[in-house]
Enzyme design. Structure first.
Site, PDB file in Angstrom:
ATOM      1  CE  LYS A   1      -3.810  -1.511   0.293  1.00  0.00           C
ATOM      2  NZ  LYS A   1      -5.352  -1.061  -1.127  1.00  0.00           N
TER       3      LYS A   1
ATOM      4  CB  CYS B   1      29.240  -1.938  33.268  1.00  0.00           C
ATOM      5  SG  CYS B   1      29.465  -0.588  34.447  1.00  0.00           S
TER       6      CYS B   1
ATOM      7  N   GLY C   1      28.520  -6.074  34.955  1.00  0.00           N
ATOM      8  CA  GLY C   1      28.894  -8.048  34.841  1.00  0.00           C
ATOM      9  C   GLY C   1      30.085  -8.519  35.695  1.00  0.00           C
ATOM     10  CG  MET C   2      34.287  -6.467  36.383  1.00  0.00           C
ATOM     11  SD  MET C   2      35.702  -6.046  36.216  1.00  0.00           S
ATOM     12  CE  MET C   2      35.740  -4.718  36.968  1.00  0.00           C
TER      13      MET C   2
ATOM     14  CG  HIS D   1      29.013   0.031  29.430  1.00  0.00           C
ATOM     15  ND1 HIS D   1      27.891  -0.947  29.397  1.00  0.00           N
ATOM     16  CD2 HIS D   1      28.964   0.495  30.164  1.00  0.00           C
ATOM     17  CE1 HIS D   1      27.399  -1.197  30.923  1.00  0.00           C
ATOM     18  NE2 HIS D   1      27.756   0.362  31.184  1.00  0.00           N
TER      19      HIS D   1
ATOM     20  CD  GLU E   1      28.295  -2.702  25.933  1.00  0.00           C
ATOM     21  OE1 GLU E   1      29.439  -3.017  26.560  1.00  0.00           O
ATOM     22  OE2 GLU E   1      27.534  -2.452  26.900  1.00  0.00           O
TER      23      GLU E   1
HETATM   24  N1  GLN Z   1      24.693  -0.270  38.809  1.00  0.00           N
HETATM   25  C1  GLN Z   1      26.638  -0.227  38.888  1.00  0.00           C
HETATM   26  C2  GLN Z   1      26.594   1.117  38.802  1.00  0.00           C
HETATM   27  O1  GLN Z   1      26.340   1.612  39.624  1.00  0.00           O
HETATM   28  C3  GLN Z   1      26.657  -0.995  37.144  1.00  0.00           C
HETATM   29  C4  GLN Z   1      26.179  -0.126  35.889  1.00  0.00           C
HETATM   30  C5  GLN Z   1      26.521  -0.561  34.409  1.00  0.00           C
HETATM   31  O2  GLN Z   1      25.870  -1.974  34.597  1.00  0.00           O
HETATM   32  N2  GLN Z   1      26.477   0.276  34.178  1.00  0.00           N
HETATM   33  O3  GLN Z   1      27.823   1.155  39.460  1.00  0.00           O
END
Ligand code: GLN
Length: 505
Positions: free
Chosen positions: A151, A343, A345-346, A469, A471
């Site tokens: 369309k 972040c 994650g670590m 980060h 990424e």
């Molecule tokens: N919440 C965590 C901090 O403030 C990690 C933040 C994040 O993963 N961007 O340090």
């Protein structure tokens, strides 16, 4: 490139990732719309805060000026004051070395909030000269299943609406789920008063990195080039390379991403894109398995992780799901599954290691347990009893010094790196030695040595965390080093190979 966003938030930093997707961070610490991530990935240039302007930030500038008396008692109005501020933002890009500014007006023609932006871009052409502005209008060409036809009505309507605002598009890009026919392009050309070669189709593609080639095949860059002049011919070599790699993937890997917002994949857009384009670059395909962190908090969670080739624990804020991330860290450590912690994650990996390898019961981050007996992650001022960085968010690019001979130094191939940050909490200095002697080494530090930037585990194919980060800086033509190394380890596991990277030892 620039994104003009019609919403009232001053920046996207406070928006719920469920609604708006990830907050993208620029080198200069801008918390911006996730589209800037795509811009950087496609043009391979670092953008700045100036590349994102929301209605909220524009109004707050105008209102501040009004309070300062800059308007000398004049009546402050949307036209000209708000529109002038929008044009000033567009012009601010000319400070860079760019030849052309690509400015995206977000939202949809017909929205109330978009009107000042349409007025501003209409005026802009008058200000800088007709041939210096090319209006590209992106419309949807839906396919109606039962009748089997595409369309043009939505395109006609939005072009009519745009014209009523004084903007006649020079190019129309038709988004569609399948290619549009030449006849349909002809029809759109006639109805919308745009030359046929300026009706360009952008059908869905297998992977978005094919898009520059698709648009080129459609003649998009020819049309814009003819319009604006100058030397705008694209070099498509890197895109051709990627398409070639995508056409013949040599290996496959299944990567789990353990997060809190996994039902909206956009919440981890840069992580997903980094995984995808890094894999493409390595001639591989990844299947991303989204795992809700809370699901890893109940018995039997191991089965969700056991057949993965690698696990990413991405960044995040707030307590929900944190124990699931900690469990993921423990399982991947014990099962020798490659794990990349970004972040938060670590931080989860560090908490896990402290609890299980150092037997520090109750080890936690003060973000989640203010009275933890072992605050292995905490605010800088809590550790040093000083105010460091004002206790606010550490935002934007920061350098890190990598330990000589460390895994992470070999991955980056140099001793000093710069990655983007967005966090408040840090690894607690007081626990660093104990973590280190048990095998979790702080191999990346801030230049003053106080902040842990990277941690890596001995005797594991890949168990590595970063406070940053990476990424955000990963580009399809030059994937982030940590993603490359992580995927290499994961693909080795998928293929049942011994970890190649560790062999450098
Ligand atoms: N919440 C965590 C901090 O403030 C990690 C933040 C994040 O993963 N961007 O340090």
């Amino acid at each position: 490139m620039q994104k003009l966003d019609p919403y009232l938030n001053v920046d996207p930093g406070t928006l719920n990732p469920y609604e708006h997707g990830e907050v993208f961070v620029t080198d200069d610490g801008g918390e911006t719309d996730l589209d800037l991530g795509h811009y950087e990935r496609f043009i391979d240039e670092n953008l700045t805060k100036a590349s994102n302007a929301t209605t909220g930030s524009i109004y707050s500038e105008v209102l501040d000026a009004e309070r300062r008396g800059d308007y000398l008692g004049g009546t402050v109005q949307v036209i000209p004051h708000v529109t002038d501020e929008i044009k000033r933002r567009i012009r601010s890009l000319s400070a860079s070395e760019a030849d052309v500014a690509i400015v995206e007006v977000g939202g949809t023609v017909g929205d109330i909030e978009i009107l000042p932006f349409l007025e501003a871009i209409r005026q802009f052409r008058l200000d800088v000269g007709r041939r210096n502005v090319c209006y590209v209008h992106v419309t949807l060409v839906p396919f109606i299943g039962p009748t089997g036809e595409q369309k043009t009505k939505p395109t006609q309507h939005s072009v009519t609406e745009l014209r009523s605002r004084g903007v006649q598009p020079d190019v129309i890009v038709c988004r569609s789920d399948r290619p549009v026919s030449e006849a349909l392009k002809h029809k759109i050309s006639n109805l919308c008063d745009v030359p046929k070669e300026a009706v360009v189709n952008a059908p869905d593609v297998q992977n978005i990195y094919e898009l520059p080639l698709t648009l080129h095949d459609e003649g998009f860059d020819d049309v814009v080039h003819d319009y604006l002049g100058g030397d705008l011919r694209p070099d498509l070599g890197e895109w051709l390379f990627l398409r070639n790699m995508a056409d013949n993937p040599g290996s496959h890997g299944r990567i789990g991403v353990v997060g809190k917002y996994v039902s909206l994949a956009d919440a981890y857009l840069s992580v997903a894109e980094a995984l995808r384009h890094t894999a493409l670059h390595q001639g591989a395909m990844v299947e991303i398995v989204w795992i809700q962190a809370e699901e890893l908090e109940s018995a039997g969670f191991e089965s969700r992780l056991a057949d993965l080739d690698g696990v990413v624990i991405p960044g995040g804020f707030g307590e929900r799901g944190i124990e699931g991330k900690i469990n993921a860290a423990e399982y991947t450590r014990a099962a020798a599954i490659p794990c990349l912690g970004l972040c938060l994650g670590m931080q989860a990996m560090t908490i896990e290691f402290a609890r299980n390898r150092l037997s520090l019961a109750g080890a936690h981050s003060t973000e989640f347990d203010r009275t933890s007996a072992h605050p292995v992650v905490c605010l800088m001022e809590e550790q040093l009893n000083v105010t460091y960085l004002g206790g606010t968010m550490r935002l934007g690019a920061y350098p890190a010094h990598l330990r000589r001979g460390s895994f992470v130094e070999r991955i980056y191939g140099r001793g000093v790196i710069s990655e983007r940050h967005r966090h408040r909490y840090e690894i607690n200095l007081e626990y660093r030695d104990r973590l280190e002697s048990a095998g979790l080494k702080s191999t990346g530090l801030s230049p003053d040595g106080l902040l842990v930037e990277c941690m890596e585990l001995d005797d594991h194919p890949f168990w590595l965390g970063t406070q940053a980060h990476p990424e955000f800086k990963s580009r399809p033509n030059r994937p982030a080093p940590l993603f490359r190394a992580f995927l290499e380890a994961a693909l080795d596991r998928a293929a049942g190979r011994k970890p190649t990277l560790l062999d450098i030892n």
